[in-house]
Scaffold this active site. Structure first.
Site, PDB file in Angstrom:
ATOM      1  N   LYS A 120     -54.603 132.277  75.537  1.00 16.67           N
ATOM      2  CA  LYS A 120     -55.226 133.560  76.347  1.00 16.67           C
ATOM      3  C   LYS A 120     -56.536 134.139  75.494  1.00 16.67           C
ATOM      4  O   LYS A 120     -57.434 134.323  76.261  1.00 16.67           O
ATOM      5  CB  LYS A 120     -54.174 134.630  76.144  1.00 16.67           C
ATOM      6  CG  LYS A 120     -53.001 134.285  77.334  1.00 16.67           C
ATOM      7  CD  LYS A 120     -52.225 135.701  77.242  1.00 16.67           C
ATOM      8  CE  LYS A 120     -51.678 136.222  75.911  1.00 16.67           C
ATOM      9  NZ  LYS A 120     -50.408 135.407  75.423  1.00 16.67           N
ATOM     10  N   ARG A 154     -47.426 143.527  78.550  1.00 17.13           N
ATOM     11  CA  ARG A 154     -46.370 142.563  78.330  1.00 17.13           C
ATOM     12  C   ARG A 154     -44.960 142.838  78.752  1.00 17.13           C
ATOM     13  O   ARG A 154     -43.869 142.234  78.595  1.00 17.13           O
ATOM     14  CB  ARG A 154     -46.292 142.435  76.766  1.00 17.13           C
ATOM     15  CG  ARG A 154     -46.973 141.264  76.226  1.00 17.13           C
ATOM     16  CD  ARG A 154     -46.709 141.322  74.691  1.00 17.13           C
ATOM     17  NE  ARG A 154     -46.875 139.999  74.115  1.00 17.13           N
ATOM     18  CZ  ARG A 154     -47.876 139.459  73.521  1.00 17.13           C
ATOM     19  NH1 ARG A 154     -49.053 140.310  73.578  1.00 17.13           N
ATOM     20  NH2 ARG A 154     -48.075 138.463  72.907  1.00 17.13           N
ATOM     21  N   ARG A 190     -51.885 126.976  64.940  1.00 15.04           N
ATOM     22  CA  ARG A 190     -52.633 128.108  64.748  1.00 15.04           C
ATOM     23  C   ARG A 190     -52.997 128.610  63.370  1.00 15.04           C
ATOM     24  O   ARG A 190     -52.047 128.799  62.561  1.00 15.04           O
ATOM     25  CB  ARG A 190     -51.941 129.274  65.754  1.00 15.04           C
ATOM     26  CG  ARG A 190     -52.845 130.168  65.974  1.00 15.04           C
ATOM     27  CD  ARG A 190     -52.437 130.525  67.570  1.00 15.04           C
ATOM     28  NE  ARG A 190     -51.518 131.523  67.576  1.00 15.04           N
ATOM     29  CZ  ARG A 190     -50.905 132.193  68.341  1.00 15.04           C
ATOM     30  NH1 ARG A 190     -51.620 132.335  69.489  1.00 15.04           N
ATOM     31  NH2 ARG A 190     -49.764 133.108  68.309  1.00 15.04           N
ATOM     32  N   ARG A 192     -50.069 132.957  60.563  1.00 17.18           N
ATOM     33  CA  ARG A 192     -49.415 134.172  60.889  1.00 17.18           C
ATOM     34  C   ARG A 192     -47.871 134.083  60.765  1.00 17.18           C
ATOM     35  O   ARG A 192     -47.579 132.973  61.078  1.00 17.18           O
ATOM     36  CB  ARG A 192     -49.620 134.439  62.408  1.00 17.18           C
ATOM     37  CG  ARG A 192     -51.073 135.132  62.699  1.00 17.18           C
ATOM     38  CD  ARG A 192     -51.204 135.348  63.984  1.00 17.18           C
ATOM     39  NE  ARG A 192     -50.367 135.892  65.034  1.00 17.18           N
ATOM     40  CZ  ARG A 192     -50.470 136.048  66.278  1.00 17.18           C
ATOM     41  NH1 ARG A 192     -51.612 135.659  66.967  1.00 17.18           N
ATOM     42  NH2 ARG A 192     -49.481 136.073  67.130  1.00 17.18           N
ATOM     43  N   ARG A 199     -39.941 134.543  70.174  1.00 15.44           N
ATOM     44  CA  ARG A 199     -40.893 135.151  71.063  1.00 15.44           C
ATOM     45  C   ARG A 199     -41.087 134.586  72.321  1.00 15.44           C
ATOM     46  O   ARG A 199     -41.367 135.242  73.261  1.00 15.44           O
ATOM     47  CB  ARG A 199     -42.475 134.970  70.190  1.00 15.44           C
ATOM     48  CG  ARG A 199     -42.609 135.697  68.909  1.00 15.44           C
ATOM     49  CD  ARG A 199     -43.502 135.310  68.001  1.00 15.44           C
ATOM     50  NE  ARG A 199     -44.955 135.351  68.907  1.00 15.44           N
ATOM     51  CZ  ARG A 199     -46.222 134.841  68.484  1.00 15.44           C
ATOM     52  NH1 ARG A 199     -46.116 133.787  67.385  1.00 15.44           N
ATOM     53  NH2 ARG A 199     -47.270 135.298  68.848  1.00 15.44           N
TER      54      ARG A 199
HETATM   55  P1  ADP Z   1     -49.637 135.873  71.291  1.00 18.00           P
HETATM   56  O1  ADP Z   1     -50.644 135.912  72.411  1.00 18.00           O
HETATM   57  O2  ADP Z   1     -49.737 134.671  70.349  1.00 18.00           O
HETATM   58  O3  ADP Z   1     -48.270 136.420  71.245  1.00 18.00           O
HETATM   59  P2  ADP Z   1     -50.717 138.394  70.301  1.00 18.00           P
HETATM   60  O4  ADP Z   1     -51.605 138.505  69.059  1.00 18.00           O
HETATM   61  O5  ADP Z   1     -51.054 138.871  71.458  1.00 18.00           O
HETATM   62  O6  ADP Z   1     -49.969 137.008  70.073  1.00 18.00           O
HETATM   63  O7  ADP Z   1     -49.429 139.310  69.658  1.00 18.00           O
HETATM   64  C1  ADP Z   1     -48.662 139.283  68.436  1.00 18.00           C
HETATM   65  C2  ADP Z   1     -47.737 140.348  68.524  1.00 18.00           C
HETATM   66  O8  ADP Z   1     -48.198 141.706  68.503  1.00 18.00           O
HETATM   67  C3  ADP Z   1     -46.497 140.290  69.461  1.00 18.00           C
HETATM   68  O9  ADP Z   1     -45.683 139.500  69.114  1.00 18.00           O
HETATM   69  C4  ADP Z   1     -46.039 141.798  69.314  1.00 18.00           C
HETATM   70  O10 ADP Z   1     -45.415 141.878  68.201  1.00 18.00           O
HETATM   71  C5  ADP Z   1     -47.288 142.529  69.281  1.00 18.00           C
HETATM   72  N1  ADP Z   1     -47.795 142.843  70.418  1.00 18.00           N
HETATM   73  C6  ADP Z   1     -49.271 142.457  70.815  1.00 18.00           C
HETATM   74  N2  ADP Z   1     -49.485 143.016  72.017  1.00 18.00           N
HETATM   75  C7  ADP Z   1     -48.360 143.650  72.391  1.00 18.00           C
HETATM   76  C8  ADP Z   1     -47.851 144.491  73.890  1.00 18.00           C
HETATM   77  N3  ADP Z   1     -48.761 144.497  74.845  1.00 18.00           N
HETATM   78  N4  ADP Z   1     -46.838 144.847  73.674  1.00 18.00           N
HETATM   79  C9  ADP Z   1     -45.711 144.791  72.689  1.00 18.00           C
HETATM   80  N5  ADP Z   1     -46.137 144.044  71.542  1.00 18.00           N
HETATM   81  C10 ADP Z   1     -47.258 143.549  71.425  1.00 18.00           C
END
Ligand code: ADP
Ligand code: ZN
Length: 209
Positions: free
Chosen positions: A13, A88, A123, A156, A167
């Site tokens: 994404k 999400r 990553r 990360r 996840r």
């Molecule tokens: P990826 O797309 O690889 O999962 P992100 O950087 O989008 O990674 O998200 C990493 C973490 O940040 C998630 O696992 C969560 O803990 C938090 N996070 C990000 N966006 C949200 C969201 N919309 N709702 C809840 N937690 C979020």
């Protein structure tokens, strides 16, 4: 244009959000990046989110909804934006609707779970500026060094293999129902994630036409 990118963690994404940002000249907004930035600068919100994030859990809805409200109110969002990693959960999508924000398209990038796990292990992120890389798909010019700021590239915590599985589980349970949510609004377009980034980008652009 107001766009949402859906897809499992590691589906690409973020990479596609950057491509859309360049082409349409609208900001790409990643809640994950905003939270990591808050973590680096040690704000209260960052501290609150840290334990959830490190364990690969979702940060509570009210926290991320607050983040998005604040971000979308900024001037650069007036002409449209790309949301990467938000919403999400169904309550997050409902909050967006309640804010009166009318999304034009929701692009779902589909990648099979077994591929995701392999991709996430490669990553890397810059510990200084947060830019993201991949050992195979998005290499920096110099191994282990950020192109943008010369910071050190690290994995990360939530990209470690044991966290990745949980996840994915959370993704299927909490996030995947958003596909039906946006299908019901006639906004969903599905794109099959390809092995080459450029091939996925072509499909994403087609989906946005
Ligand atoms: P990826 O797309 O690889 O999962 P992100 O950087 O989008 O990674 O998200 C990493 C973490 O940040 C998630 O696992 C969560 O803990 C938090 N996070 C990000 N966006 C949200 C969201 N919309 N709702 C809840 N937690 C979020
Ligand atoms: Zn950097």
């Amino acid at each position: 244009m107001k766009i949402i990118l859906l897809g499992a963690p590691g589906a690409g994404k973020g990479t596609q959000a950057e491509k859309i940002c360049e082409k349409f000249n609208i900001p790409a907004i990643s809640t994950g990046n905003i939270i990591r930035e808050a973590l680096r600068s040690g704000t209260e919100m960052g501290l609150k989110a840290k334990s959830y994030m490190d364990e690969g859990k979702l940060v509570p809805d009210e926290v991320v909804i607050g983040i998005i409200k604040e971000r979308l109110a900024k001037e650069d969002c007036a002409g449209g934006f790309i949301l990467d990693g938000f919403p999400r959960t169904i309550p997050q999508a409902e909050a967006l609707d309640k804010m009166g924000i009318v999304i034009d398209k929701v692009v779902d990038i589909e990648v099979a779970d077994d591929k995701i796990a392999a991709r996430m292990s490669g990553r890397r992120v810059c510990e200084k500026c947060g830019a993201s890389y991949h050992l195979e798909f998005k290499k920096p010019s110099v191994d282990g060094v950020c192109d943008a700021c010369s910071g050190t590239l690290v994995q990360r915590k939530d990209d470690h293999p044991d966290t990745v599985l949980s996840r994915l589980e959370i993704y299927h349970k909490e996030t995947e129902p958003l596909k039906s949510y946006y299908e019901a609004q006639n906004k969903l377009v599905i794109v099959e994630g390809q092995d080459e980034v450029a091939d996925t980008t072509r499909l994403v652009f087609e989906a946005l036409e």
